[in-house]
Design a protein around this motif. Sequence first.
Motif, PDB file in Angstrom:
ATOM      1  N   SER A 100       0.817  -1.212   0.000  1.00 49.66           N
ATOM      2  CA  SER A 100       0.000   0.000   0.000  1.00 49.66           C
ATOM      3  C   SER A 100       0.851   1.263   0.000  1.00 49.66           C
ATOM      4  O   SER A 100       0.329   2.362  -0.202  1.00 49.66           O
ATOM      5  N   LEU A 101       2.166   1.110   0.221  1.00 52.52           N
ATOM      6  CA  LEU A 101       3.078   2.249   0.307  1.00 52.52           C
ATOM      7  C   LEU A 101       4.257   2.037  -0.635  1.00 52.52           C
ATOM      8  O   LEU A 101       4.730   0.907  -0.813  1.00 52.52           O
ATOM      9  N   ASP A 102       4.746   3.121  -1.203  1.00 50.65           N
ATOM     10  CA  ASP A 102       5.826   3.060  -2.190  1.00 50.65           C
ATOM     11  C   ASP A 102       7.110   2.544  -1.545  1.00 50.65           C
ATOM     12  O   ASP A 102       7.594   3.108  -0.565  1.00 50.65           O
ATOM     13  N   ASP A 126      -1.873  -1.309  -3.496  1.00 48.63           N
ATOM     14  CA  ASP A 126      -1.726  -0.404  -4.635  1.00 48.63           C
ATOM     15  C   ASP A 126      -1.083  -1.196  -5.774  1.00 48.63           C
ATOM     16  O   ASP A 126       0.139  -1.370  -5.815  1.00 48.63           O
ATOM     17  N   LEU A 127      -1.899  -1.689  -6.679  1.00 47.89           N
ATOM     18  CA  LEU A 127      -1.409  -2.582  -7.728  1.00 47.89           C
ATOM     19  C   LEU A 127      -0.450  -1.899  -8.689  1.00 47.89           C
ATOM     20  O   LEU A 127       0.329  -2.571  -9.369  1.00 47.89           O
ATOM     21  N   MET A 156      -2.398 -11.030 -12.182  1.00 46.90           N
ATOM     22  CA  MET A 156      -1.235 -11.482 -12.952  1.00 46.90           C
ATOM     23  C   MET A 156      -1.435 -11.294 -14.452  1.00 46.90           C
ATOM     24  O   MET A 156      -0.469 -11.086 -15.190  1.00 46.90           O
ATOM     25  N   GLY A 157      -2.680 -11.380 -14.898  1.00 46.25           N
ATOM     26  CA  GLY A 157      -2.954 -11.160 -16.309  1.00 46.25           C
ATOM     27  C   GLY A 157      -2.882  -9.705 -16.716  1.00 46.25           C
ATOM     28  O   GLY A 157      -2.573  -9.381 -17.870  1.00 46.25           O
ATOM     29  N   ARG A 158      -3.146  -8.824 -15.766  1.00 47.14           N
ATOM     30  CA  ARG A 158      -3.205  -7.394 -16.072  1.00 47.14           C
ATOM     31  C   ARG A 158      -1.867  -6.691 -15.898  1.00 47.14           C
ATOM     32  O   ARG A 158      -1.566  -5.732 -16.614  1.00 47.14           O
ATOM     33  N   TYR A 159      -1.045  -7.160 -14.954  1.00 45.11           N
ATOM     34  CA  TYR A 159       0.206  -6.479 -14.620  1.00 45.11           C
ATOM     35  C   TYR A 159       1.406  -7.373 -14.923  1.00 45.11           C
ATOM     36  O   TYR A 159       1.389  -8.567 -14.619  1.00 45.11           O
ATOM     37  N   ARG A 160       2.440  -6.769 -15.473  1.00 45.61           N
ATOM     38  CA  ARG A 160       3.702  -7.480 -15.644  1.00 45.61           C
ATOM     39  C   ARG A 160       4.414  -7.494 -14.300  1.00 45.61           C
ATOM     40  O   ARG A 160       4.659  -6.451 -13.712  1.00 45.61           O
TER      41      ARG A 160
END
Length: 202
Positions: A100-102, A126-127, A156-160
């Motif tokens: 949730s945090l950078d 935070d995806l 997993m399908g949406r983000y590398r």
Amino acid sequence: MIVSEIFRSLQGEGKNQGRPCTFVRLAGCNLRCAWCDTPYAWNEGEEMSVGEVLDRVWLLRGAYICITGGEPLLQREDLLELLKKFKLHGYSVEIETNGSLDFREMQPYASICMDVKCPSSGERSDLSLLSAITAHDSVKFVVADMDDLLYARAVMGRYRIGGEVFVSPVKGSDCRAIADYIVSENLPVRFQVQLHKVLGMR
């Protein structure tokens, strides 16, 4: 910094599962996951300087450290100072974070394990931070049911995701059903039970 506990155990999950490890658990968390197994770390802790933490870790021996919580990134400035000291002294460090945090400013000093929150947790990560995960880092989905698995698959399908991905069942969930789904769908993950809980360790 506010420290919940410092102790030695086996790393129970992630890419270093089974390795002897010194855990530094920082107090405080900005989430309230439904199945959190360390709620005492939300509020309870001891004020310690960075130097005091280093001394306690040195006395416990071991070169591999896991900084966990709570959510360690809530104590960003002290954490960054601690990481720099650990690197100076040759420690290998992993940070477990709820995503949730950078965490990017920590990556030169530690491997990141981003615990992506699934629907059963009642919380969200935070995806967008998944794009910062490298081969040095990892991602974990703690799943309780099929809804969580389908969510993990969609993420997993949406983000590398540049690092290894782990799927770990919540204690008490149907581990076999989760494993069977991973096999039948050939998901690009490593299934993993929480070793420390199997062994009755912290």
